[in-house]
Design a protein around this motif. Structure first.
Motif, PDB file in Angstrom:
ATOM      1  N   ASP A   1       9.993   7.545   9.160  1.00 44.84           N
ATOM      2  CA  ASP A   1      10.944   6.462   9.400  1.00 44.84           C
ATOM      3  C   ASP A   1      10.526   5.152   8.740  1.00 44.84           C
ATOM      4  O   ASP A   1      11.371   4.397   8.236  1.00 44.84           O
ATOM      5  CB  ASP A   1      11.128   6.251  10.906  1.00 44.84           C
ATOM      6  N   THR A   2       9.244   4.873   8.707  1.00 42.70           N
ATOM      7  CA  THR A   2       8.759   3.642   8.081  1.00 42.70           C
ATOM      8  C   THR A   2       9.027   3.671   6.580  1.00 42.70           C
ATOM      9  O   THR A   2       9.430   2.668   5.998  1.00 42.70           O
ATOM     10  CB  THR A   2       7.248   3.456   8.356  1.00 42.70           C
ATOM     11  N   GLU A   3       8.830   4.804   5.959  1.00 40.68           N
ATOM     12  CA  GLU A   3       9.080   4.917   4.517  1.00 40.68           C
ATOM     13  C   GLU A   3      10.570   4.776   4.211  1.00 40.68           C
ATOM     14  O   GLU A   3      10.945   4.136   3.216  1.00 40.68           O
ATOM     15  CB  GLU A   3       8.541   6.249   4.004  1.00 40.68           C
ATOM     16  N   ILE A   4      11.424   5.339   5.056  1.00 38.85           N
ATOM     17  CA  ILE A   4      12.872   5.178   4.872  1.00 38.85           C
ATOM     18  C   ILE A   4      13.242   3.701   5.034  1.00 38.85           C
ATOM     19  O   ILE A   4      14.041   3.158   4.268  1.00 38.85           O
ATOM     20  CB  ILE A   4      13.663   6.053   5.873  1.00 38.85           C
ATOM     21  N   ALA A   5      12.646   3.031   6.020  1.00 37.18           N
ATOM     22  CA  ALA A   5      12.902   1.599   6.218  1.00 37.18           C
ATOM     23  C   ALA A   5      12.468   0.807   4.992  1.00 37.18           C
ATOM     24  O   ALA A   5      13.144  -0.150   4.581  1.00 37.18           O
ATOM     25  CB  ALA A   5      12.178   1.103   7.467  1.00 37.18           C
TER      26      ALA A   5
ATOM     27  N   ARG B   1      -1.877  10.426   5.418  1.00 37.55           N
ATOM     28  CA  ARG B   1      -1.587  10.110   4.021  1.00 37.55           C
ATOM     29  C   ARG B   1      -1.061   8.683   3.922  1.00 37.55           C
ATOM     30  O   ARG B   1      -0.444   8.170   4.857  1.00 37.55           O
ATOM     31  CB  ARG B   1      -0.560  11.090   3.444  1.00 37.55           C
ATOM     32  N   PRO B   2      -1.307   8.011   2.821  1.00 36.25           N
ATOM     33  CA  PRO B   2      -0.805   6.643   2.673  1.00 36.25           C
ATOM     34  C   PRO B   2       0.724   6.646   2.591  1.00 36.25           C
ATOM     35  O   PRO B   2       1.320   7.562   2.007  1.00 36.25           O
ATOM     36  CB  PRO B   2      -1.429   6.151   1.369  1.00 36.25           C
ATOM     37  N   LEU B   3       1.339   5.640   3.186  1.00 39.01           N
ATOM     38  CA  LEU B   3       2.802   5.543   3.171  1.00 39.01           C
ATOM     39  C   LEU B   3       3.287   5.173   1.777  1.00 39.01           C
ATOM     40  O   LEU B   3       2.655   4.392   1.072  1.00 39.01           O
ATOM     41  CB  LEU B   3       3.277   4.500   4.183  1.00 39.01           C
ATOM     42  N   LYS B   4       4.408   5.732   1.410  1.00 37.08           N
ATOM     43  CA  LYS B   4       4.992   5.461   0.090  1.00 37.08           C
ATOM     44  C   LYS B   4       5.706   4.109   0.120  1.00 37.08           C
ATOM     45  O   LYS B   4       6.221   3.675   1.139  1.00 37.08           O
ATOM     46  CB  LYS B   4       5.978   6.562  -0.280  1.00 37.08           C
TER      47      LYS B   4
ATOM     48  N   LYS C   1       5.491  -2.773   7.630  1.00 39.40           N
ATOM     49  CA  LYS C   1       4.090  -2.371   7.530  1.00 39.40           C
ATOM     50  C   LYS C   1       3.909  -1.029   8.222  1.00 39.40           C
ATOM     51  O   LYS C   1       4.753  -0.584   8.993  1.00 39.40           O
ATOM     52  CB  LYS C   1       3.179  -3.423   8.194  1.00 39.40           C
ATOM     53  N   ALA C   2       2.769  -0.408   7.983  1.00 40.75           N
ATOM     54  CA  ALA C   2       2.447   0.853   8.650  1.00 40.75           C
ATOM     55  C   ALA C   2       2.301   0.602  10.146  1.00 40.75           C
ATOM     56  O   ALA C   2       1.834  -0.464  10.546  1.00 40.75           O
ATOM     57  CB  ALA C   2       1.160   1.434   8.082  1.00 40.75           C
ATOM     58  N   PRO C   3       2.702   1.542  10.993  1.00 42.45           N
ATOM     59  CA  PRO C   3       2.523   1.365  12.436  1.00 42.45           C
ATOM     60  C   PRO C   3       1.060   1.114  12.786  1.00 42.45           C
ATOM     61  O   PRO C   3       0.158   1.520  12.058  1.00 42.45           O
ATOM     62  CB  PRO C   3       3.014   2.704  13.025  1.00 42.45           C
ATOM     63  N   ALA C   4       0.831   0.471  13.923  1.00 39.59           N
ATOM     64  CA  ALA C   4      -0.520   0.056  14.326  1.00 39.59           C
ATOM     65  C   ALA C   4      -1.489   1.231  14.411  1.00 39.59           C
ATOM     66  O   ALA C   4      -2.638   1.123  14.022  1.00 39.59           O
ATOM     67  CB  ALA C   4      -0.452  -0.654  15.680  1.00 39.59           C
ATOM     68  N   ALA C   5      -1.043   2.384  14.883  1.00 34.61           N
ATOM     69  CA  ALA C   5      -1.933   3.541  15.020  1.00 34.61           C
ATOM     70  C   ALA C   5      -2.443   3.990  13.662  1.00 34.61           C
ATOM     71  O   ALA C   5      -3.587   4.380  13.514  1.00 34.61           O
ATOM     72  CB  ALA C   5      -1.205   4.688  15.730  1.00 34.61           C
TER      73      ALA C   5
END
Length: 174
Positions: free
Chosen positions: A143-147, A78-81, A165-169
């Motif tokens: 964790d990326t969305e919280i950041a 799913r796309p990151l918020k 940004k979204a992680p590389a994977a």
């Protein structure tokens, strides 16, 4: 006088007068309790009685054997918020009003010292919890969305952080 002594001797004797009576009484004193115990065990185990207070035996059984944990499957693709969206969903309840000492949204004075600690420290505090704020990691957002929400909050008070940004994977899959 002999009649009188015979009455005294008769008064001191028990109900068992012969060895045969003694044998029967001894056997009965061991056999009868054994049969009573066997009967009670049979009574307790033979009936399918519900637990105390349980009317629906199927429901009571289901509650006793229910699983301890659950697995929740989420869509990893799913796309990151965005930070603002995560802030409104997760952080605004406390940071909009300053509940429990939380620094308010866009309050440069409250956020100044925190911003100087750096983005990594702020993100770690958000993920693991600090003070009255509980850990935000492992919830509805990754964790990326919280950041991203931390960056949104800090930048509203004068911070100059770039949104993660979204992680590389995840970037390679899109």
């Amino acid at each position: 006088m002999s009649d009188n002594s015979h009455d005294q001797h008769e008064a001191h004797t028990g109900p068992v007068k012969t060895p045969k009576q003694m044998l029967l009484l001894s056997l009965a004193s061991f056999i009868i309790p054994v049969f009573i115990i066997i009967g009670l065990v049979f009574y307790v185990t033979s009936a399918n009685k519900p637990a105390a207070g349980a009317v629906d035996t199927e429901k009571a059984t289901a509650q006793r054997i229910q699983k301890i944990g659950m697995v929740e499957v989420r869509d990893a693709n799913r796309p990151l918020k965005a930070g603002e969206e995560v802030y409104k969903a997760q952080c605004a309840a406390c940071h909009a009003v300053g509940a429990a000492g939380a620094p308010k949204f866009a309050d440069a004075a409250a956020w100044g010292a925190r911003i100087k600690q750096g983005l990594d420290t702020l993100v770690t505090s958000a993920l693991k919890g600090k003070g009255a704020m509980g850990a935000q990691g492992g919830g509805d957002f990754n964790d990326t969305e919280i950041a991203r929400a931390v960056v949104y909050l800090a930048n509203s008070a004068g911070g100059k952080f770039e949104e993660p940004k979204a992680p590389a994977a995840e970037t390679e899959k899109k």
